[in-house]
Design an enzyme around this catalytic site. Structure first.
Site, PDB file in Angstrom:
ATOM      1  CD  GLU A  86       3.565  -4.281 -12.529  1.00  0.00           C
ATOM      2  OE1 GLU A  86       3.959  -5.184 -11.786  1.00  0.00           O
ATOM      3  OE2 GLU A  86       4.020  -4.068 -13.668  1.00  0.00           O
ATOM      4  NE  ARG A 123       1.727 -14.470  -3.567  1.00  0.00           N
ATOM      5  CZ  ARG A 123       1.857 -13.327  -4.233  1.00  0.00           C
ATOM      6  NH1 ARG A 123       2.716 -12.418  -3.836  1.00  0.00           N
ATOM      7  NH2 ARG A 123       1.151 -13.091  -5.302  1.00  0.00           N
ATOM      8  CE  LYS A 135      -1.037  -8.436 -10.670  1.00  0.00           C
ATOM      9  NZ  LYS A 135      -0.703  -7.045 -10.451  1.00  0.00           N
TER      10      LYS A 135
HETATM   11  P1  ATP Z   1       0.424 -11.488  -8.778  1.00  0.00           P
HETATM   12  O1  ATP Z   1       1.639 -12.277  -8.436  1.00  0.00           O
HETATM   13  O2  ATP Z   1      -0.855 -12.198  -8.564  1.00  0.00           O
HETATM   14  O3  ATP Z   1       0.486 -10.879 -10.108  1.00  0.00           O
HETATM   15  P2  ATP Z   1       1.412  -9.207  -7.441  1.00  0.00           P
HETATM   16  O4  ATP Z   1       1.962  -9.396  -6.082  1.00  0.00           O
HETATM   17  O5  ATP Z   1       2.340  -9.043  -8.557  1.00  0.00           O
HETATM   18  O6  ATP Z   1       0.359 -10.349  -7.691  1.00  0.00           O
HETATM   19  P3  ATP Z   1       0.583  -6.503  -7.198  1.00  0.00           P
HETATM   20  O7  ATP Z   1      -0.372  -5.820  -8.064  1.00  0.00           O
HETATM   21  O8  ATP Z   1       2.004  -6.124  -7.284  1.00  0.00           O
HETATM   22  O9  ATP Z   1       0.384  -8.039  -7.481  1.00  0.00           O
HETATM   23  O10 ATP Z   1       0.099  -6.525  -5.694  1.00  0.00           O
HETATM   24  C1  ATP Z   1      -0.597  -5.508  -5.040  1.00  0.00           C
HETATM   25  C2  ATP Z   1      -0.627  -5.826  -3.592  1.00  0.00           C
HETATM   26  O11 ATP Z   1      -1.402  -6.995  -3.367  1.00  0.00           O
HETATM   27  C3  ATP Z   1       0.759  -6.105  -3.056  1.00  0.00           C
HETATM   28  O12 ATP Z   1       0.940  -5.445  -1.837  1.00  0.00           O
HETATM   29  C4  ATP Z   1       0.790  -7.591  -2.908  1.00  0.00           C
HETATM   30  O13 ATP Z   1       1.637  -7.975  -1.894  1.00  0.00           O
HETATM   31  C5  ATP Z   1      -0.665  -7.936  -2.626  1.00  0.00           C
HETATM   32  N1  ATP Z   1      -0.969  -9.285  -3.068  1.00  0.00           N
HETATM   33  C6  ATP Z   1      -0.862  -9.796  -4.306  1.00  0.00           C
HETATM   34  N2  ATP Z   1      -1.170 -11.103  -4.324  1.00  0.00           N
HETATM   35  C7  ATP Z   1      -1.496 -11.427  -3.053  1.00  0.00           C
HETATM   36  C8  ATP Z   1      -1.902 -12.630  -2.409  1.00  0.00           C
HETATM   37  N3  ATP Z   1      -2.049 -13.775  -3.083  1.00  0.00           N
HETATM   38  N4  ATP Z   1      -2.161 -12.588  -1.089  1.00  0.00           N
HETATM   39  C9  ATP Z   1      -2.029 -11.440  -0.412  1.00  0.00           C
HETATM   40  N5  ATP Z   1      -1.646 -10.287  -0.946  1.00  0.00           N
HETATM   41  C10 ATP Z   1      -1.374 -10.268  -2.254  1.00  0.00           C
HETATM   42 MG    MG Z   2       3.791  -7.766  -9.020  1.00  0.00          MG
END
Ligand code: ATP
Ligand code: MG
Length: 751
Positions: A31, A258, A268
């Site tokens: 995102e 994760r 984020k």
């Molecule tokens: P955050 O919680 O840090 O904002 P998010 O999961 O909301 O992260 P997205 O931009 O939606 O972030 O994630 C993009 C991709 O990266 C998704 O497939 C997500 O599962 C993966 N991802 C995000 N954070 C991690 C992590 N800590 N370890 C592994 N994969 C991750």
């Molecule tokens: Mg997200």
């Protein structure tokens, strides 16, 4: 290709062998609401790595279905990160928002099939009707609407005839489903908001659960790989694609753990707080775990990819030690980069018996590195050495320069002290020395014994540079918030000197500054007039030692080293699933904590027992899923009972102690088996809520930070958290945060 096959690759191979898919298509679906971090790097390596290993393709897709938080600058940052890590999405960046028309058509189709309806309950009613894990939900009376009425309402929702929240589109699945997510999930909601790409075209936006599976299908994705918290969403994913009776093949979702790392925050939202509050200097601050930060600091893509490979792909969440990432960068640079000399804190040495100058041919690499190259190293009468490489009254085990002890200048001669010059305050400002002419490195016939070689630069030839040293951004292994920031995470040295070869090299090179660590020319601030170098990492893991020496008296359980679980951990059994559901719905625990408790019989029993003594589900769950769980991993027999943990929770809830202090009390309980109340009394840990006691602390913080007060007054309201954090810190964590919050707010109004 990774050496050992992980469970995702095993699955991909099965699917290729069975002919389920001819080509593998994965996707990385961020995102665009923040800069990508090391967790995203892991996801990038998995998705692009699998596509590469099986000659398939990985789409870079922006999951931009939430209009209010997204921005084009984040899209650019995501592209940069993928490219820098060495992956290629070929030509097109995809956007979920490009599929809004198609996704809407699918919604219409579901309505026509009688599988979706427009509901007009409000948010609260929807929640209430959903039921609990023990009781089935009730279906809204609006679910009885005719297909025609639903079609008409959906169309009018799209046209903007209704206000936010007035109606939603829901899938008609099963209000009694064991998986609560399947109780008629929301597919569309009304949101009168401007979208950074579609502008005001839409005022209804698809929910993640509807948009994601369809975006995957539209792009021909085969393996939709996401993190564990989406485990329960998988049923909706399957339901939507099956209900629409789409032409096969269709994608399937697979989950992995994760990445979490100690001394680091990764979400984020938390990173945005640091950036907006000016706790760091932008998204590419070298202290941040963002890809942009690592890149600017001087990490190499190879080292990050290596790290992602090493930690592997698992099905159980775990915490990785940041030292492991540091090891990877050190390991990568050790054999690659030239070794040169830089003096960070200069002390002038005048070599009285040396006249003229010479150039020494000095190798860039030590003998055991299979790389060649050298530079001309100027030597002259006046040199700089590191201030702490000289001691006037050294202890016995001091091996460097002292009045009694000569030292070798690396690549050059042996020098001895003749005289120590001090200023009026007694500070050493210069050393007068002599050198042994027949002691040159490699041709030494002097017979003088030295115990070490130190680095140096020729004063006349050296270039003044700025060096930025970074420590960890947080001072605790599991940081929670601003109060855990390490106040000493950045040191700027303006008076460092490098030998000339460092400057004449091209930009974008990394060096080992002998005995100091690895350094990188800052890609933004470096100019010929003011060269700036970032410290990438030290030569060895100095942090571990430091922590040990400063924290000896209270041996603290370190963040668990990764025992990373390769392969598949069984999905929850029925009992665990039932517990998980009760925890999340009735006791309102968040999914992560519920997951930890539900999957561990011992923990869930302990939790139950504590609950029977004191009914405070969330406070107890936090202590038990974190502190008690960690303790259980380390010992077979606990020194405290559920009853005592309940007492600790009670003190938190009643405001007697803060969460922070509770951790301290807990550690004491774990070590001594003492009663929590007794510990709090004996150590005077009672929370300070009395405004009269807190005000002087606040005044003090305000007085000490005039710059930040000015910034705050000028409109940077994000600094509010800074002030609160400082006050909490100065109270030793004893101040009542909510009282401090109110008092600081009041105070700032009047300064
Ligand atoms: P955050 O919680 O840090 O904002 P998010 O999961 O909301 O992260 P997205 O931009 O939606 O972030 O994630 C993009 C991709 O990266 C998704 O497939 C997500 O599962 C993966 N991802 C995000 N954070 C991690 C992590 N800590 N370890 C592994 N994969 C991750
Ligand atoms: Mg997200």
């Amino acid at each position: 290709m990774s050496e050992s096959k992980d469970f995702l690759r095993t699955k991909v191979e099965e699917d290729l062998a069975s002919g389920k898919y001819k080509n593998i298509v994965t996707r990385f679906p961020p995102e665009p609401n923040g800069f990508p971090h090391i967790g995203h790097a892991k996801s990038i390596c998995i998705n692009f790595g699998i596509a590469r290993d099986y000659k398939g393709h990985c789409n870079l897709r922006m999951d931009d279905t939430n209009p209010t938080t997204e921005d084009m600058k984040y899209v650019e940052a995501l592209k940069d990160a993928v490219k820098w890590l060495g992956f290629d999405w070929k030509d097109t960046v995809y956007f979920a928002s490009d599929y809004f028309p198609k996704i809407y058509d699918y919604a219409v189709q579901l309505v026509k099939m009688g599988k979706a309806y427009v509901d007009s309950l409000n948010e609260e009613e929807i929640r209430e009707y959903r039921g609990t894990i023990k009781e089935p939900g009730r279906r809204s009376k609006y679910a009885e609407r005719s297909i025609e009425e639903n079609l008409d309402l959906l169309e009018r929702m799209k046209k903007g005839e209704f206000k936010d929240g007035e109606h939603v589109l829901r899938a008609k699945i099963d209000m009694a489903a064991a998986n609560m997510k399947m109780r008629d999930p929301l597919l569309y909601r009304i949101r009168h908001a401007h979208h950074f790409r579609t502008g005001d075209t839409w005022c209804i936006y698809p929910m993640y659960d509807f948009a994601h599976c369809l975006s995957d299908y539209i792009e021909g994705v085969t393996h939709s790989i996401c993190t564990l918290e989406f485990e329960n969403n998988r049923d909706i994913y399957d339901w939507v694609l099956d209900a629409l009776e789409l032409t096969p093949p269709r994608p399937y979702q697979h989950e992995f753990a994760r990445l979490g790392m100690n001394y680091t925050v990764m979400s984020k939202r938390k990173l945005l707080e640091l950036v907006n509050g000016n706790y760091v200097n932008g998204w590419d601050d070298p202290r941040l775990p963002t890809i942009a930060g690592y890149k600017r600091r001087g990490y190499t893509p190879e080292s990050i990819i290596n790290f992602c490979d090493q930690i592997g792909i698992a099905k159980a969440n775990s915490m990785v030690d940041v030292a492991q990432l540091e090891f990877c960068i050190r390991d990568d640079l050790n054999k690659k980069v030239p070794r040169v000399m830089c003096v960070l804190d200069p002390l002038k040495v005048t070599i009285e018996n040396y006249e003229g100058e010479e150039e020494i041919d000095a190798s860039y690499y030590p003998h055991d590195v299979p790389k060649e190259g050298s530079r001309k190293l100027p030597f002259s009468k006046e040199i700089y050495i590191e201030r702490d490489d000289f001691m006037e009254n050294p202890p016995a085990d001091y091996f460097r320069l002292s009045p009694e002890q000569p030292v070798r200048l690396k690549h050059a001669y042996i020098i001895s002290v003749k005289e120590v010059i001090k200023d009026a305050h007694g500070k050493i400002v210069e050393i007068k020395a002599t050198y042994a002419p027949n002691s040159k490195s490699g041709e030494d016939t002097s017979g003088i014994k030295t115990k070490s070689a130190i680095h140096w630069v020729s004063a006349k030839h050296a270039k003044n540079v700025e060096v930025r040293l970074y420590e960890r951004l947080y001072k605790v292994d599991a940081p929670e918030g601003l109060e855990d920031l390490n106040p000493d995470s950045l040191h700027i040295l303006k008076n460092a000197y490098v030998e000339p070869a460092v400057i004449s090299e091209k930009p974008d090179v990394r060096f080992q500054f002998e005995r100091q660590g690895y350094f990188y020319a800052d890609p933004i601030d470096y100019t010929d007039v003011k060269p700036v170098f970032n410290k990438i990492v030290g030569l060895k893991d100095s942090w571990a030692k430091k922590v040990e020496s400063t924290e000896k008296p209270t041996p603290k359980p370190q963040a668990q080293k990764v025992a990373h679980v390769e392969g598949e951990v069984a999905p929850m059994n029925e009992e665990e699933q039932a517990l998980f559901n009760t925890y999340t719905t009735e006791l309102k625990l968040n999914a992560e904590i519920a997951n930890t408790l539900a999957r561990d019989v011992e923990l869930s029993r302990f939790y139950n027992e504590a609950l029977s003594v004191f009914k405070s589900p969330i406070t107890l769950a936090n202590i038990i899923a974190n502190e008690v769980a960690r303790e259980l991993k380390q010992t077979s027999e606990l020194t405290f009972s559920a009853k005592e943990v309940a007492e600790l929770a009670k003190m938190i809830d009643e405001g007697v102690i803060s969460n922070k202090i509770a951790k301290q009390v807990f550690e004491e309980m774990a070590q001594t088996g003492e009663q929590p109340k007794a510990i709090v009394e004996a150590k005077g840990l009672v929370q300070i809520s009395d405004p009269e006691k807190l005000k002087p602390l606040i005044d003090d913080v305000i007085a000490k930070n005039p710059d930040n007060v000015a910034k705050y007054k000028a409109g940077n309201t994000n600094l509010f958290g800074f002030f609160v954090g400082q006050v909490l810190k100065s109270s030793g964590g004893k101040a009542n945060p909510s009282v401090v919050n109110d008092l600081v707010a009041e105070k700032l109004k009047h300064v």
